[in-house]
Enzyme design. Sequence first.
Site, PDB file in Angstrom:
ATOM      1  N   ASP A 169       1.949   8.130  11.123  1.00 20.38           N
ATOM      2  CA  ASP A 169       2.451   8.446   9.675  1.00 20.38           C
ATOM      3  C   ASP A 169       3.171   9.651   9.770  1.00 20.38           C
ATOM      4  O   ASP A 169       2.703  10.636   9.249  1.00 20.38           O
ATOM      5  CB  ASP A 169       1.181   8.393   8.720  1.00 20.38           C
ATOM      6  N   GLU A 228      -4.958  10.405   7.654  1.00 22.32           N
ATOM      7  CA  GLU A 228      -3.804   9.443   7.622  1.00 22.32           C
ATOM      8  C   GLU A 228      -2.756  10.186   7.100  1.00 22.32           C
ATOM      9  O   GLU A 228      -3.222  11.182   6.070  1.00 22.32           O
ATOM     10  CB  GLU A 228      -4.092   8.177   7.068  1.00 22.32           C
ATOM     11  N   GLN A 246       4.710   0.379   2.222  1.00 18.39           N
ATOM     12  CA  GLN A 246       4.099  -0.485   3.228  1.00 18.39           C
ATOM     13  C   GLN A 246       4.002  -1.993   2.399  1.00 18.39           C
ATOM     14  O   GLN A 246       3.476  -1.965   1.388  1.00 18.39           O
ATOM     15  CB  GLN A 246       2.626   0.192   3.413  1.00 18.39           C
ATOM     16  N   ASN A 267       0.872  -1.362   0.060  1.00 22.83           N
ATOM     17  CA  ASN A 267       0.015  -0.019  -0.138  1.00 22.83           C
ATOM     18  C   ASN A 267       0.996   1.470   0.053  1.00 22.83           C
ATOM     19  O   ASN A 267       1.655   1.304  -0.969  1.00 22.83           O
ATOM     20  CB  ASN A 267      -1.062  -0.016   1.142  1.00 22.83           C
ATOM     21  N   ASP A 268       0.665   2.141   0.961  1.00 19.80           N
ATOM     22  CA  ASP A 268       1.223   3.506   0.922  1.00 19.80           C
ATOM     23  C   ASP A 268       2.927   3.492   0.470  1.00 19.80           C
ATOM     24  O   ASP A 268       3.731   2.790   0.965  1.00 19.80           O
ATOM     25  CB  ASP A 268       1.266   4.133   2.338  1.00 19.80           C
TER      26      ASP A 268
HETATM   27  C1  FRU Z   1      -2.890   4.508   5.100  1.00 13.24           C
HETATM   28  C2  FRU Z   1      -2.630   3.731   6.468  1.00 13.24           C
HETATM   29  C3  FRU Z   1      -1.749   4.392   7.132  1.00 13.24           C
HETATM   30  C4  FRU Z   1      -0.929   3.242   7.905  1.00 13.24           C
HETATM   31  C5  FRU Z   1      -0.456   2.308   6.878  1.00 13.24           C
HETATM   32  C6  FRU Z   1      -0.750   1.044   7.431  1.00 13.24           C
HETATM   33  O1  FRU Z   1      -2.921   3.588   4.061  1.00 13.24           O
HETATM   34  O2  FRU Z   1      -3.503   3.085   6.754  1.00 13.24           O
HETATM   35  O3  FRU Z   1      -2.274   5.153   8.129  1.00 13.24           O
HETATM   36  O4  FRU Z   1       0.322   3.857   8.519  1.00 13.24           O
HETATM   37  O5  FRU Z   1      -1.670   2.449   5.857  1.00 13.24           O
HETATM   38  O6  FRU Z   1      -0.333  -0.040   6.326  1.00 13.24           O
END
Ligand code: FRU
Length: 492
Positions: free
Chosen positions: A146, A198, A40, A23-24
């Site tokens: 974050d 976030e 991530q 993800n991020d």
């Molecule tokens: C955003 C999030 C962040 C967190 C991460 C976890 O997509 O939810 O807030 O740090 O992904 O993977």
Amino acid sequence: VKTGSDVFYRPTVHFSPTTGFMNDPNGLVFDGERYHLYYQYDPFAPYAGHVHWGHASSTDMLHWKDQPIAIPETEAGEAFTGCAVMDRANASGLFEDSKGGMVALYTRASPDRQAQYLATSHDNGQSFTEYAHNPVLDIGSNSFRDPQVIFHKPTNQWVMVVAKSRLHQSAFYASIDLIHWVHLSDFGPSGLFGVDYECPNLIEVPIESGGSRWVLFVSVNPGGPTGGSITQYFVGQFDGTRFIPDDTVIGLTDFAKDAYALQVYGNMPKAEAVSIAWLGNWQYCQELPTQSWRGCMTLPRTMTLRRDFAGWLRLAQTPRGLETLRDTAIAFEVKRIAAGASAQVALPPGKALELLLSVTVDERPRDLPLGDKGRTGRFVITFGNDQGETLTIGFDAFSGQLWLDRDELKGFAQPFFTGQFSTVLNPDDRHFEIRVVLDACTLEIFANGGLSVGTALIFPVSPLDFLRLEANGAGATVEQVELFQLRKVMER
Ligand code: FRU
């Protein structure tokens, strides 16, 4: 096990992980030689969980080289989103020599606690050692995450912005050594309703006509107006202590729903605001048709601020450096399309495509019956195949609006995977200009110089092998149509 879908939907110019779930984007930083993209990452399964920091590096943000996992999950928790900075002056005192090194600041997350951790890298971001006295910032909360850190020159200090997620606040802290943090201010609650705020990111963005403004990006999930995850932004000033928005306007970085957790690059060689977002949405990212890998990133985007038709300073985003990937041009000569007519070209298989188009729809015909308010003048761009699948982008000249329709693709269905989106370009203009990047399961639309951007996952069952341009209700002049195959850069 690799399935046909895993191969078919794999982008070739957008970054995606070999296996597992991504993800991020995290730790976007230039180290003097290389651009880093941490992310991530669950290396074990195509679902979120057991979050590590994956890592890739590049010299142009387009050709990525996979690197070993940078920060693993530990007993203290998962390695959630964060940033990386270059501590060249050894402000932290954690480096032996005066050359300093890279420092990562990120959230360790366990079910009952989210706190900010620090790790140092003595090998330009290849590997990290966790600081011995973590956490460096802990307020006893389980929704505090974050961190993004910048060096604020006017006040000569490091500034962290970090989400107090459920309070819908972005909190600012200051430090001189990256280790001890002092609370400065909180921005918000301000913005959209929603559940979690976030990934706050703060950056000074140049205004195209001169000067600059600070932009604070805050991601919201769920609760976006298009459903699920959305990145909102505020334009204003940052004085080293607090963020002061210019107005009460909330901007959205995207009119579709697959650009989330936008992060900006730090330590850029020249003043340039560049972002990468996760090309996904929490509403369906763990159910996508691929099996061995899930998740991709948007293209790197250069960001500027521009006044729109109403006088607001708005974010403009354009793909960074994509011209360098242009390969063969696909011949497609179109100058005029009469009302009701169309022009079509076959698309070569297997590669990413870029379409550049500039069109002016004819004036509304004068011979319509008196009092007839019937809408006229839609220009329709269709990518399709003979299986009856279509991906459509259309412009309504009467209202200056653009739509995107991914609903007629048959490869993925899920209640939240909605298909139709729209945005307003310029309400008083029959002209529009658009740049479209199509790359396996990804679509990016940059309209009117990047003032309107649409990012969408797309799942056709069969390759989209033709492009059709169509004028409905009124004819159209095509000032520019250029179509390029893009060079494959992701070897997977
Ligand atoms: C955003 C999030 C962040 C967190 C991460 C976890 O997509 O939810 O807030 O740090 O992904 O993977």
